[in-house]
Write a protein that holds these residues in place. Structure first.
Motif, PDB file in Angstrom:
ATOM      1  N   PRO A  47       0.815  -1.228   0.000  1.00 22.38           N
ATOM      2  CA  PRO A  47       0.000   0.000   0.000  1.00 22.38           C
ATOM      3  C   PRO A  47       0.847   1.276   0.000  1.00 22.38           C
ATOM      4  N   ARG A  48       2.025   1.193   0.622  1.00 26.73           N
ATOM      5  CA  ARG A  48       2.895   2.370   0.623  1.00 26.73           C
ATOM      6  C   ARG A  48       3.483   2.620  -0.770  1.00 26.73           C
TER       7      ARG A  48
ATOM      8  N   ARG B  79       2.005   1.798  -3.570  1.00 25.16           N
ATOM      9  CA  ARG B  79       0.906   2.367  -4.368  1.00 25.16           C
ATOM     10  C   ARG B  79       0.727   3.856  -4.064  1.00 25.16           C
ATOM     11  N   ASN B  80       0.828   4.213  -2.797  1.00 30.64           N
ATOM     12  CA  ASN B  80       0.674   5.614  -2.402  1.00 30.64           C
ATOM     13  C   ASN B  80       1.779   6.480  -3.009  1.00 30.64           C
TER      14      ASN B  80
END
Length: 300
Positions: free
Chosen positions: A66-67, A69-70
């Protein structure tokens, strides 16, 4: 850490298959493996578990996904914002104008542009005509709406629009009931005038009065026509002002057309000749369209 490494990791994490991930990334499998291995060395942890049977995220990989992707989202958003700035779709424009020009229709033009381009901030500064040109020259203001043609070669200008000049009198004035007047009809009155040395436009208005056959008795001198109505209401005489002043002006006043041959006030759009910012280029094109001018608008 490179964006390409992050993109490779995210796509592989979504596919969990090197062949499909490489196809999505338009690359072969060996370079994809190299990108993942380089990323793992940089983060100091194994992100992808590889066996002969399957590809899976490690615990560190699941935490990092998720990091990653962020970070990719922020990167893409930053690129988009830069593109928008370069295309003039974002930014800040500093605009100089007199109050009388704002009342004469500029405010509506600015509001129309703001609705079409809400991400461009318009900051309006009410300034004397001379101050406007100085600010554009110094690049502290992007564009000026001015009734005088600039003389400095560094400044470009183009015609905006024109307004008729009208006679402004109190509603109890002897001429208030007329449908129109001539400038000569005002010869017996005291005049509120624009200070002749404040701009070419002010000198032009005074020249129009003198050309009608008399030199006015001046009661007050101002530098902006929007200051005139309150002085007329207070009893300081009459004045000749741009017709746009009548808009949004309250009080016991009458605006009388001048016939024949009414003087006219022309408004010019002035900006720096060199390298106008993208937002200004977009602004000028939209203003030209709104005014019905040639969108290319060659400057003088």
């Amino acid at each position: 850490m490179r964006m390409r490494q992050l993109r490779c990791f995210v796509v592989l994490a979504e596919e969990l298959n090197f062949t499909r991930a490489a196809r999505r990334l338009n690359m072969s499998q060996p370079p994809l493996s190299t990108q993942i291995q380089t990323l793992e060395r940089e983060v100091g942890a194994e992100l992808i578990s590889r066996t002969s049977r399957k590809v899976a995220l490690t615990r560190a990989g699941a935490l990092f996904l998720p990091r990653a992707r962020n970070m990719l989202d922020q990167y893409e958003r930053s690129l988009q914002e830069i593109r928008e700035i370069q295309q003039g779709q974002d930014g800040l424009l500093e605009i100089g104008a007199t109050g009388s020009i704002l009342r004469g229709g500029l405010a509506e033009l600015l509001a129309h542009f703001a609705r079409l381009h809400p991400r461009i901030t318009l900051r309006v500064h009410e300034q004397t005509p001379a101050a406007q040109l100085t600010e554009v020259l110094s690049r502290r203001t992007d564009v000026s709406f001015n009734r005088s043609v600039p003389r400095d070669e560094e400044l470009a200008y183009e015609y905006g629009w024109r307004e008729e000049m009208v006679a402004l009198v109190r509603s109890d004035h002897r001429l208030a009931g007329r449908t129109c007047v001539s400038i000569d009809d005002l010869r017996e009155d005291q005049h509120v005038v624009l200070r002749p040395d404040s701009s070419d436009f002010a000198a032009y208005v005074m020249a129009c009065i003198v050309a009608s056959g008399y030199r006015p008795r001046v009661s007050q001198q101002v530098v902006d026509a929007q200051s005139v109505p309150s002085l007329i209401v207070a009893g300081f005489g009459v004045s000749i002002v741009p017709a746009g002043i009548a808009r949004l002006t309250a009080g016991p006043l009458t605006f009388l057309p001048i016939r024949p041959d009414p003087p006219v006030s022309e408004v010019y759009i002035v900006y720096h000749h060199r390298d106008p910012v993208p937002a200004l280029q977009l602004f000028l094109a939209e203003i030209r369209r709104s005014l019905g001018h040639d969108p290319a608008g060659p400057a003088r």
